[in-house]
Design a protein around this motif. Structure first.
Motif, PDB file in Angstrom:
ATOM      1  N   HIS A 132       0.255  21.855  -6.553  1.00 51.23           N
ATOM      2  CA  HIS A 132       1.373  21.018  -6.091  1.00 51.23           C
ATOM      3  C   HIS A 132       0.883  19.681  -5.556  1.00 51.23           C
ATOM      4  N   ARG A 133      -0.266  19.684  -4.925  1.00 53.59           N
ATOM      5  CA  ARG A 133      -0.816  18.431  -4.418  1.00 53.59           C
ATOM      6  C   ARG A 133      -1.104  17.466  -5.573  1.00 53.59           C
ATOM      7  N   SER A 134      -1.704  17.987  -6.628  1.00 51.71           N
ATOM      8  CA  SER A 134      -2.005  17.152  -7.802  1.00 51.71           C
ATOM      9  C   SER A 134      -0.732  16.560  -8.397  1.00 51.71           C
ATOM     10  N   ASN A 135       0.320  17.383  -8.484  1.00 49.77           N
ATOM     11  CA  ASN A 135       1.587  16.891  -9.043  1.00 49.77           C
ATOM     12  C   ASN A 135       2.219  15.818  -8.168  1.00 49.77           C
ATOM     13  N   LEU A 136       2.138  16.005  -6.851  1.00 47.38           N
ATOM     14  CA  LEU A 136       2.737  15.024  -5.945  1.00 47.38           C
ATOM     15  C   LEU A 136       1.964  13.708  -5.938  1.00 47.38           C
ATOM     16  N   LEU A 137       0.641  13.801  -6.057  1.00 49.76           N
ATOM     17  CA  LEU A 137      -0.185  12.574  -6.023  1.00 49.76           C
ATOM     18  C   LEU A 137       0.073  11.661  -7.219  1.00 49.76           C
ATOM     19  N   VAL A 138       0.617  12.235  -8.298  1.00 52.37           N
ATOM     20  CA  VAL A 138       0.963  11.418  -9.469  1.00 52.37           C
ATOM     21  C   VAL A 138       1.976  10.341  -9.090  1.00 52.37           C
ATOM     22  N   ASN A 139       2.831  10.663  -8.108  1.00 52.40           N
ATOM     23  CA  ASN A 139       3.891   9.730  -7.703  1.00 52.40           C
ATOM     24  C   ASN A 139       3.426   8.705  -6.674  1.00 52.40           C
ATOM     25  N   ILE A 140       2.182   8.852  -6.193  1.00 48.18           N
ATOM     26  CA  ILE A 140       1.675   7.916  -5.176  1.00 48.18           C
ATOM     27  C   ILE A 140       0.977   6.760  -5.880  1.00 48.18           C
ATOM     28  N   ASN A 141       1.762   5.775  -6.276  1.00 48.02           N
ATOM     29  CA  ASN A 141       1.204   4.572  -6.920  1.00 48.02           C
ATOM     30  C   ASN A 141       2.165   3.412  -6.713  1.00 48.02           C
ATOM     31  N   GLU A 142       1.646   2.225  -6.886  1.00 42.42           N
ATOM     32  CA  GLU A 142       2.421   1.013  -6.584  1.00 42.42           C
ATOM     33  C   GLU A 142       3.543   0.755  -7.575  1.00 42.42           C
ATOM     34  N   TYR A 143       3.581   1.519  -8.674  1.00 44.32           N
ATOM     35  CA  TYR A 143       4.641   1.332  -9.666  1.00 44.32           C
ATOM     36  C   TYR A 143       5.844   2.240  -9.403  1.00 44.32           C
ATOM     37  N   ASN A 144       5.731   3.054  -8.366  1.00 47.65           N
ATOM     38  CA  ASN A 144       6.831   3.954  -8.010  1.00 47.65           C
ATOM     39  C   ASN A 144       7.638   3.317  -6.873  1.00 47.65           C
ATOM     40  N   PRO A 145       8.886   2.894  -7.155  1.00 47.97           N
ATOM     41  CA  PRO A 145       9.687   2.210  -6.123  1.00 47.97           C
ATOM     42  C   PRO A 145       9.883   3.049  -4.857  1.00 47.97           C
ATOM     43  N   ALA A 146      10.064   4.364  -5.030  1.00 46.91           N
ATOM     44  CA  ALA A 146      10.274   5.227  -3.859  1.00 46.91           C
ATOM     45  C   ALA A 146       9.038   5.231  -2.968  1.00 46.91           C
ATOM     46  N   PHE A 147       7.859   5.247  -3.579  1.00 45.96           N
ATOM     47  CA  PHE A 147       6.619   5.231  -2.800  1.00 45.96           C
ATOM     48  C   PHE A 147       6.451   3.905  -2.076  1.00 45.96           C
ATOM     49  N   THR A 148       6.609   2.796  -2.807  1.00 42.39           N
ATOM     50  CA  THR A 148       6.397   1.480  -2.179  1.00 42.39           C
ATOM     51  C   THR A 148       7.388   1.246  -1.042  1.00 42.39           C
ATOM     52  N   GLU A 149       8.629   1.713  -1.221  1.00 43.95           N
ATOM     53  CA  GLU A 149       9.629   1.557  -0.165  1.00 43.95           C
ATOM     54  C   GLU A 149       9.216   2.339   1.080  1.00 43.95           C
ATOM     55  N   ARG A 150       8.789   3.590   0.905  1.00 49.24           N
ATOM     56  CA  ARG A 150       8.371   4.411   2.042  1.00 49.24           C
ATOM     57  C   ARG A 150       7.102   3.840   2.689  1.00 49.24           C
ATOM     58  N   PHE A 151       6.153   3.407   1.853  1.00 51.78           N
ATOM     59  CA  PHE A 151       4.882   2.873   2.350  1.00 51.78           C
ATOM     60  C   PHE A 151       5.123   1.618   3.190  1.00 51.78           C
ATOM     61  N   ASN A 152       5.950   0.718   2.684  1.00 52.30           N
ATOM     62  CA  ASN A 152       6.243  -0.523   3.414  1.00 52.30           C
ATOM     63  C   ASN A 152       7.010  -0.245   4.700  1.00 52.30           C
ATOM     64  N   ALA A 153       7.870   0.770   4.678  1.00 52.27           N
ATOM     65  CA  ALA A 153       8.617   1.136   5.895  1.00 52.27           C
ATOM     66  C   ALA A 153       7.659   1.620   6.972  1.00 52.27           C
ATOM     67  N   PHE A 154       6.641   2.404   6.566  1.00 57.89           N
ATOM     68  CA  PHE A 154       5.638   2.864   7.520  1.00 57.89           C
ATOM     69  C   PHE A 154       4.871   1.669   8.112  1.00 57.89           C
ATOM     70  N   ILE A 155       4.487   0.737   7.257  1.00 62.72           N
ATOM     71  CA  ILE A 155       3.730  -0.435   7.731  1.00 62.72           C
ATOM     72  C   ILE A 155       4.545  -1.211   8.761  1.00 62.72           C
ATOM     73  N   LYS A 156       5.817  -1.460   8.446  1.00 63.22           N
ATOM     74  CA  LYS A 156       6.683  -2.209   9.378  1.00 63.22           C
ATOM     75  C   LYS A 156       6.840  -1.457  10.704  1.00 63.22           C
ATOM     76  N   SER A 157       6.964  -0.139  10.608  1.00 62.85           N
ATOM     77  CA  SER A 157       7.133   0.671  11.813  1.00 62.85           C
ATOM     78  C   SER A 157       5.906   0.565  12.723  1.00 62.85           C
ATOM     79  N   PHE A 158       4.709   0.631  12.133  1.00 62.31           N
ATOM     80  CA  PHE A 158       3.488   0.552  12.929  1.00 62.31           C
ATOM     81  C   PHE A 158       3.255  -0.858  13.466  1.00 62.31           C
ATOM     82  N   MET A 159       3.608  -1.867  12.672  1.00 66.71           N
ATOM     83  CA  MET A 159       3.453  -3.250  13.149  1.00 66.71           C
ATOM     84  C   MET A 159       4.406  -3.533  14.308  1.00 66.71           C
ATOM     85  N   ALA A 160       5.586  -2.895  14.262  1.00 72.63           N
ATOM     86  CA  ALA A 160       6.553  -3.077  15.345  1.00 72.63           C
ATOM     87  C   ALA A 160       6.040  -2.478  16.654  1.00 72.63           C
TER      88      ALA A 160
END
Length: 515
Positions: free
Chosen positions: A424-452
């Motif tokens: 399951h980890r291997s399958n989920l990691l396939v979606n962790i890339n910069e071409y996946n809008p859901a990933f980039t949205e979540r990743f950027n939200a985390f960055i903004k949260s920590f910067m805040a």
């Protein structure tokens, strides 16, 4: 000859209490392992032998208990087992190092193996033959509830004291059970007295079953057959088992009477008991691990969750016995029990990371009802054709198969969790890339949260990556536990046809010549 009046109930209380001692100790130690590890300065791998040694010793003695009861008298053997178990409990609590504690736990397991099957045989003898279903139900209170409430009791004891108390608490209970056994349990003939002892049979049984149980207990943590001693023990268990069966079929005075396998209901009952053990012990293993590792519950919280389901089983048991007495086919009740266990597994497979205690109440209550509907009918079906001394032999083998089923279940589900987590980890990691809008949205939200919160962009980016990693780990574990629940449920569901290979029999009874 059955007992009557108050004496019948005193003996019933005595044997249930003694069997509860052994069965609670199967799981109660697990919650104390971290504290024992710290107190005695041992590694987790070494401390795990507290459970392994106990289980191995227990399984070795179980199939011999019928022979030992026949040779020394059932009452004498039962009383000796209670006394030895109580002494071993005191020694465990007094142990000053891990080596002593493991040795005394093995002694405790050897004594405990004589309690379960002998208790069941005494109980069946004590009740009238038309009430054998009720007797089996009462015995099931200990067999099913013991492993379930063990962690709960252990958690409470550790809250108020230190780990030796989980052993010391056995002492007053053991003394009471020993006194009641001495005063009220009837003597039985020593049928095996003066007969030759099958020493080769005892040796081969110890080697075969001990090796198999050790493989099941330690296989996953030792990477199975990648470890030489696990491979050697696996080969030893197979060869030992074949030689043991040959020996017992060729000797005139076997310690395990395989001739009782001629009864079809008992032979099939061995498999259904194995499946029952798989479900009972496997589910008790997976659920606490799921709650503690993924949801962050404490051992005490997990134990409290399991307790209402165990209480439900206690309430249901007498009614199951009454239904058997009214000639409701045991196959029908066991079918409903297996289906309910599947429903329990299905409901837990739908758990999320937000699941709380309220979400688990109904599934665990369903499991409680299902286990009551399984244990009593399955045991009754297995022993329905056994007569006289065969009852003791059959009880030992039947309980051994349930115990081995539990060991297989824990080993299989542990391995499944290990393998499927990587999948399951291997399958989920396939979606962790910069071409996946859901990933980039979540990743950027985390960055903004920590910067805040005052972190620099680089630190926030690093923390966001760790957060994503944590999310992937949790989700892969969640999917893995869902797989484990599905497998456990489907195994019981697919076992339903086995029930109908056993005889339909009205008013299952123990013959009057039982001794």
């Amino acid at each position: 000859m059955a007992e009557k009046g108050l004496k019948k109930w005193i003996i019933t209380f005595t044997v249930i209490t003694a069997s509860l001692l052994e069965l609670i100790d199967t799981t109660i130690v697990n919650v104390a392992i971290p504290q024992i590890q710290g107190n005695l300065g041992a590694t987790l791998e070494d401390v795990a032998w507290l459970s392994t040694g106990y289980a191995v010793a227990n399984v070795i003695v179980l199939p011999m208990s019928g022979w030992l009861g026949s040779r020394f008298g059932r009452k004498n053997y039962f009383l000796f087992s209670i006394v030895l178990f109580t002494i071993a409990s005191f020694l465990c609590g007094n142990a000053t190092n891990l080596e002593e504690l493991i040795a005394f736990r093995i002694l405790q397991g050897l004594a405990g193996g004589g309690l379960i099957s002998t208790a069941q045989a005494i109980l069946i003898e004590t009740w009238p033959r038309e009430d054998v279903g009720i007797a089996t139900a009462l015995f099931g209170l200990g067999a099913v509830v013991g492993p379930t409430v063990g962690p709960t009791i252990g958690g409470y004891l550790l809250e108020i004291s230190t780990w030796p108390l989980i052993f010391y608490v056995n002492i007053p209970v053991g003394i009471l059970a020993a006194y009641c056994t001495y005063m009220f349990v009837r003597e039985t003939p020593k049928d095996g007295k003066g007969m030759p002892v099958d020493w080769w049979g005892i040796l081969l049984l110890a080697v075969a079953v001990g090796s198999l149980q050790t493989v099941l207990e330690k296989g996953e943590s030792e990477d199975w057959f990648a470890t030489p001693y696990i491979t050697a023990l696996a080969v030893t268990s197979v060869l030992g088992l074949l030689l043991f069966i040959w020996r017992e079929l060729s000797t005139d005075h076997p310690i395990v009477n395989f001739k009782i396998m001629r009864h079809r209901s008992f032979s099939v009952g061995m498999f259904t008991s194995f499946i029952l053990g798989f479900g009972l012990y496997g589910s008790v293993f997976v659920f606490p691990v799921f709650c503690q590792n993924l949801l962050g519950f404490s051992p005490l919280q997990t134990g409290e969750l399991l307790f209402p389901g165990g209480l439900c089983t206690i309430v249901m048991m007498p009614f199951i016995g009454i239904m058997l007495k009214k000639n409701i086919p045991a196959q029908f009740m066991a079918t409903i029990g297996m289906f309910l266990f599947f429903v329990f597994c299905y409901m837990l497979s739908k758990s999320t990371l937000q699941s709380g205690t309220n979400d688990f109440f109904l599934p665990l209550m369903i499991r409680g009802v299902g286990m009551a509907l399984l244990f009593v009918p399955l045991t009754t079906l297995a022993i329905q054709d056994l007569k006289g001394p065969e009852i003791g032999q059959g009880s030992g083998l039947n309980n051994m198969m349930r115990q081995l089923g539990g060991s297989f279940g824990i080993a299989a589900l542990t391995t499944l969790i290990h393998v499927r987590q990587g999948f399951h980890r291997s399958n989920l990691l396939v979606n962790i890339n910069e071409y996946n809008p859901a990933f980039t949205e979540r990743f950027n939200a985390f960055i903004k949260s920590f910067m805040a919160k005052g972190y620099s962009y680089l630190d926030a980016k690093m923390l966001a990556a760790k957060s994503i990693e944590g999310t992937v780990t949790k989700q892969s574990l969640l999917l893995t536990y869902s797989d484990a629940y599905w497998v456990a449920g489907l195994i019981l569901l697919c076992s339903i046809p086995l029930l109908y290979l056993q005889k339909f029999k009205k008013n299952v009874a123990v013959p009057a010549d039982l001794h």
